[in-house]
Design a protein around this motif. Structure first.
Motif, PDB file in Angstrom:
ATOM      1  N   ILE A  49     -33.758  -6.827 -60.445  1.00 28.97           N
ATOM      2  CA  ILE A  49     -33.270  -8.049 -59.799  1.00 28.97           C
ATOM      3  C   ILE A  49     -31.769  -7.960 -59.568  1.00 28.97           C
ATOM      4  O   ILE A  49     -31.277  -8.220 -58.459  1.00 28.97           O
ATOM      5  N   VAL A  50     -31.026  -7.582 -60.603  1.00 32.83           N
ATOM      6  CA  VAL A  50     -29.562  -7.500 -60.490  1.00 32.83           C
ATOM      7  C   VAL A  50     -29.156  -6.429 -59.482  1.00 32.83           C
ATOM      8  O   VAL A  50     -28.301  -6.662 -58.609  1.00 32.83           O
ATOM      9  N   SER A  51     -29.767  -5.252 -59.576  1.00 38.29           N
ATOM     10  CA  SER A  51     -29.408  -4.144 -58.687  1.00 38.29           C
ATOM     11  C   SER A  51     -29.786  -4.454 -57.243  1.00 38.29           C
ATOM     12  O   SER A  51     -29.012  -4.179 -56.319  1.00 38.29           O
ATOM     13  N   TYR A  52     -30.968  -5.027 -57.049  1.00 38.78           N
ATOM     14  CA  TYR A  52     -31.407  -5.386 -55.706  1.00 38.78           C
ATOM     15  C   TYR A  52     -30.447  -6.406 -55.096  1.00 38.78           C
ATOM     16  O   TYR A  52     -30.081  -6.308 -53.918  1.00 38.78           O
ATOM     17  N   TYR A  53     -30.032  -7.374 -55.894  1.00 39.65           N
ATOM     18  CA  TYR A  53     -29.091  -8.386 -55.417  1.00 39.65           C
ATOM     19  C   TYR A  53     -27.763  -7.742 -54.999  1.00 39.65           C
ATOM     20  O   TYR A  53     -27.230  -8.036 -53.926  1.00 39.65           O
ATOM     21  N   VAL A  54     -27.246  -6.843 -55.827  1.00 41.88           N
ATOM     22  CA  VAL A  54     -25.965  -6.192 -55.532  1.00 41.88           C
ATOM     23  C   VAL A  54     -26.064  -5.350 -54.265  1.00 41.88           C
ATOM     24  O   VAL A  54     -25.205  -5.424 -53.371  1.00 41.88           O
ATOM     25  N   PHE A  55     -27.118  -4.548 -54.164  1.00 41.86           N
ATOM     26  CA  PHE A  55     -27.267  -3.680 -52.994  1.00 41.86           C
ATOM     27  C   PHE A  55     -27.508  -4.489 -51.719  1.00 41.86           C
ATOM     28  O   PHE A  55     -27.038  -4.109 -50.641  1.00 41.86           O
ATOM     29  N   GLY A  73     -20.100  -5.815 -40.424  1.00 41.98           N
ATOM     30  CA  GLY A  73     -19.188  -4.826 -39.859  1.00 41.98           C
ATOM     31  C   GLY A  73     -18.327  -4.088 -40.851  1.00 41.98           C
ATOM     32  O   GLY A  73     -17.322  -3.488 -40.486  1.00 41.98           O
ATOM     33  N   GLY A  74     -18.727  -4.040 -42.109  1.00 40.50           N
ATOM     34  CA  GLY A  74     -17.941  -3.325 -43.111  1.00 40.50           C
ATOM     35  C   GLY A  74     -18.817  -2.755 -44.203  1.00 40.50           C
ATOM     36  O   GLY A  74     -20.022  -3.004 -44.261  1.00 40.50           O
ATOM     37  N   TRP A  75     -18.211  -1.965 -45.070  1.00 43.62           N
ATOM     38  CA  TRP A  75     -18.870  -1.407 -46.252  1.00 43.62           C
ATOM     39  C   TRP A  75     -20.001  -0.450 -45.908  1.00 43.62           C
ATOM     40  O   TRP A  75     -20.914  -0.247 -46.691  1.00 43.62           O
ATOM     41  N   ASN A  76     -19.997   0.170 -44.716  1.00 43.87           N
ATOM     42  CA  ASN A  76     -21.070   1.092 -44.354  1.00 43.87           C
ATOM     43  C   ASN A  76     -21.094   2.338 -45.235  1.00 43.87           C
ATOM     44  O   ASN A  76     -22.117   3.002 -45.349  1.00 43.87           O
ATOM     45  N   PHE A  77     -19.953   2.657 -45.843  1.00 45.32           N
ATOM     46  CA  PHE A  77     -19.905   3.824 -46.709  1.00 45.32           C
ATOM     47  C   PHE A  77     -20.878   3.706 -47.871  1.00 45.32           C
ATOM     48  O   PHE A  77     -21.390   4.691 -48.379  1.00 45.32           O
ATOM     49  N   PHE A  78     -21.132   2.462 -48.303  1.00 47.92           N
ATOM     50  CA  PHE A  78     -22.001   2.232 -49.439  1.00 47.92           C
ATOM     51  C   PHE A  78     -23.480   2.208 -49.054  1.00 47.92           C
ATOM     52  O   PHE A  78     -24.330   1.915 -49.885  1.00 47.92           O
ATOM     53  N   LEU A  79     -23.794   2.524 -47.800  1.00 46.07           N
ATOM     54  CA  LEU A  79     -25.183   2.552 -47.362  1.00 46.07           C
ATOM     55  C   LEU A  79     -25.570   3.995 -47.045  1.00 46.07           C
ATOM     56  O   LEU A  79     -25.483   4.432 -45.904  1.00 46.07           O
ATOM     57  N   PRO A  80     -26.015   4.753 -48.039  1.00 41.63           N
ATOM     58  CA  PRO A  80     -26.320   6.160 -47.811  1.00 41.63           C
ATOM     59  C   PRO A  80     -27.487   6.387 -46.874  1.00 41.63           C
ATOM     60  O   PRO A  80     -27.618   7.453 -46.281  1.00 41.63           O
ATOM     61  N   GLU A  81     -28.357   5.387 -46.696  1.00 41.51           N
ATOM     62  CA  GLU A  81     -29.496   5.587 -45.789  1.00 41.51           C
ATOM     63  C   GLU A  81     -29.050   5.661 -44.333  1.00 41.51           C
ATOM     64  O   GLU A  81     -29.839   6.043 -43.451  1.00 41.51           O
ATOM     65  N   LEU A 130     -39.464   1.471 -57.251  1.00 44.37           N
ATOM     66  CA  LEU A 130     -40.060   2.798 -57.415  1.00 44.37           C
ATOM     67  C   LEU A 130     -39.001   3.891 -57.320  1.00 44.37           C
ATOM     68  O   LEU A 130     -38.928   4.791 -58.166  1.00 44.37           O
ATOM     69  N   VAL A 131     -38.162   3.819 -56.295  1.00 42.43           N
ATOM     70  CA  VAL A 131     -37.100   4.820 -56.121  1.00 42.43           C
ATOM     71  C   VAL A 131     -36.075   4.704 -57.241  1.00 42.43           C
ATOM     72  O   VAL A 131     -35.594   5.712 -57.776  1.00 42.43           O
ATOM     73  N   PHE A 132     -35.745   3.481 -57.631  1.00 37.45           N
ATOM     74  CA  PHE A 132     -34.762   3.277 -58.689  1.00 37.45           C
ATOM     75  C   PHE A 132     -35.291   3.767 -60.030  1.00 37.45           C
ATOM     76  O   PHE A 132     -34.538   4.303 -60.857  1.00 37.45           O
ATOM     77  N   VAL A 146     -32.332  10.419 -49.043  1.00 40.07           N
ATOM     78  CA  VAL A 146     -33.566  11.106 -48.673  1.00 40.07           C
ATOM     79  C   VAL A 146     -34.736  10.126 -48.586  1.00 40.07           C
ATOM     80  O   VAL A 146     -35.546  10.183 -47.655  1.00 40.07           O
ATOM     81  N   PHE A 147     -34.809   9.213 -49.559  1.00 39.24           N
ATOM     82  CA  PHE A 147     -35.882   8.209 -49.582  1.00 39.24           C
ATOM     83  C   PHE A 147     -35.258   6.816 -49.500  1.00 39.24           C
ATOM     84  O   PHE A 147     -34.992   6.184 -50.528  1.00 39.24           O
ATOM     85  N   PRO A 148     -34.994   6.336 -48.285  1.00 40.28           N
ATOM     86  CA  PRO A 148     -34.338   5.026 -48.129  1.00 40.28           C
ATOM     87  C   PRO A 148     -35.146   3.910 -48.789  1.00 40.28           C
ATOM     88  O   PRO A 148     -36.268   3.629 -48.384  1.00 40.28           O
ATOM     89  N   ALA A 149     -34.572   3.308 -49.812  1.00 35.71           N
ATOM     90  CA  ALA A 149     -35.294   2.292 -50.573  1.00 35.71           C
ATOM     91  C   ALA A 149     -35.305   0.938 -49.887  1.00 35.71           C
ATOM     92  O   ALA A 149     -36.124   0.085 -50.214  1.00 35.71           O
TER      93      ALA A 149
END
Length: 428
Positions: free
Chosen positions: A225-231, A241-249, A63-65, A416-419
């Protein structure tokens, strides 16, 4: 003065002097992106309308995507126009005597439906965020900004009683149900534009809108499916313990902590379940495409000789190898085999995205391949390295701009809307 289309058109045999491939890569991207919007929304509606509980996690993400994809749906048209500022006229002077003007009405209606559904889905989360952030004494800059945003989009509706939450659920179900036909019409109209061109033998078929709709659902589900898998892979890395920058929520929110094993289990479950629905819609889309091809060959209209040259000779690789074999047959087999794995589902989804893109390519570019004389052909040479603003917009760089834009929008929208956030205050 260079004619629009001359930079990327290669002519073969007898072609009229004023004939070029006018509709280039951006007109391929246009129905492709609108299809992704519609398909992602249909996937989210499988949970919100039909109550498929096993798709709960990916439905919220879809929905958010879908909302992130929405602004990009019109970007290819704006890049294609020589006067892009005139694009707003479609929305300012709506009428149904023009297909593209009708699209403006449907597009705005659909945008309002998706925005309203997201608001109802996240309303209790918005209220909880306002209360939580207001109670903080030492708010960060991001938290202060988020607080102002949540106060504005809450629209003053701070009631989170049981009755209010139940009303939210009913509103979500109603909007999701209403959005399905609107989403289908949003993309079906693109097929209608091509299918109603009587002067073009490849496009003139009543099945074109229906084929576009089902292929749109297929592509939207595959992209989710592809985007959900990547995220989820990024979230799993962050859990280690890494890659927190890529988690905007995580900015301004108290993120619920999940272990690597829990995230892996969620990813495995959602991807496998969604792939089953991808297989169902893919079966329908393939049936329609094969039926259309058989119908054209059986009826053998006057222009069939020229069409046969385009389909079986000039565009054989694009149609039968890239679209048919790589984009349809192989992913269909991968999804049909028992004991499907996550990586096999993602691989099949990537091939499905390629197949749907090639279908759009073969319709748009292939439909312009033969000359009006039926004695010549035109080949489209995609500009790779831009040497002007036109070859940038109508070339590979312009297409990549369109592809990357929704992910950038999603990144900020997810703040704003954590998916992905598992929050009980977010309604379903």
């Amino acid at each position: 003065m260079v004619v629009h289309g001359e930079a990327w058109t290669v002519k073969d045999l007898f072609v009229l002097p004023n004939e070029y491939v006018y509709w280039s890569i951006q007109i391929v991207m246009y129905p492709y992106m609108t299809g992704l919007v519609a398909g992602a929304f249909v996937l989210s509606s499988l949970y919100h309308v039909f109550g498929v509980e096993k798709l709960k996690q990916i439905a919220r993400f879809a929905l958010v995507f879908s909302f992130a994809l929405l602004p990009v749906a019109m970007l290819p048209l704006l890049l294609h126009l020589t006067q892009p500022l005139r694009g707003i006229h479609v929305l300012m002077t709506p009428h149904f005597t023009s297909a593209i003007s009708a699209f403006g009405i449907v597009f705005m209606t659909y945008a309002c439906i998706v925005a309203a559904e997201i608001w109802f889905v996240y309303r209790t989360f918005i209220v909880a965020s306002v209360v939580r952030l207001s109670a903080k004494d030492n708010r960060t800059v991001y938290q202060r900004l988020l607080l102002q945003i949540y106060r504005v989009i809450s629209l003053g509706a701070m009631d989170v009683s049981k009755e209010a939450v139940e009303s939210d659920h009913k509103a979500v179900k109603f909007l999701a149900g209403l959005g399905i036909p609107v989403a289908c019409f949003l993309h079906g109209y693109a097929g209608f534009i091509f299918g109603s061109v009587k002067a073009n033998a490849l496009w003139m078929t009543p099945l074109m809108p229906v084929i576009f709709i089902f292929s749109a659902v297929v592509s939207g589900i595959a992209l989710c499916i592809v985007s959900y898998y990547v995220f989820m892979e990024i979230r799993k890395r962050a859990a280690k313990g890494g890659w927190n920058f890529f988690l905007p929520e995580t900015i301004g929110h108290d993120r619920a902590e999940f272990s690597y094993e829990e995230l892996n289990s969620m990813q495995d479950h959602e991807v496998k379940m969604t792939s089953k629905y991808l297989l169902i819609f893919m079966t329908l889309a393939l049936t329609l495409e094969v039926l259309d091809m058989i119908f054209r060959g059986y009826t053998a209209v006057k222009s069939w000789d020229a069409l046969r040259q385009v389909i079986y000779v000039h565009d054989f690789t694009q149609i039968f190898i890239m679209q048919g074999l790589l984009g349809n047959v192989i992913p269909f087999i991968l999804l049909l085999l028992p004991r499907i794995t996550v990586r096999r589902a993602v691989s099949a989804s990537l091939l499905v995205l390629l197949g749907v893109f090639m279908m759009r390519w073969n319709v748009v570019i292939g439909g312009q391949a033969f000359s009006l004389t039926f004695n010549g052909f035109m080949h489209y040479s995609l500009p790779i390295i831009p040497n002007s603003i036109e070859t940038f917009k109508e070339g590979l760089m312009g297409a990549l701009l369109v592809v990357i834009s929704p992910f950038v929008i999603f990144y900020f929208l997810n703040m704003v809307f954590p998916a992905f956030m598992e929050d009980k205050s977010a309604t379903h």
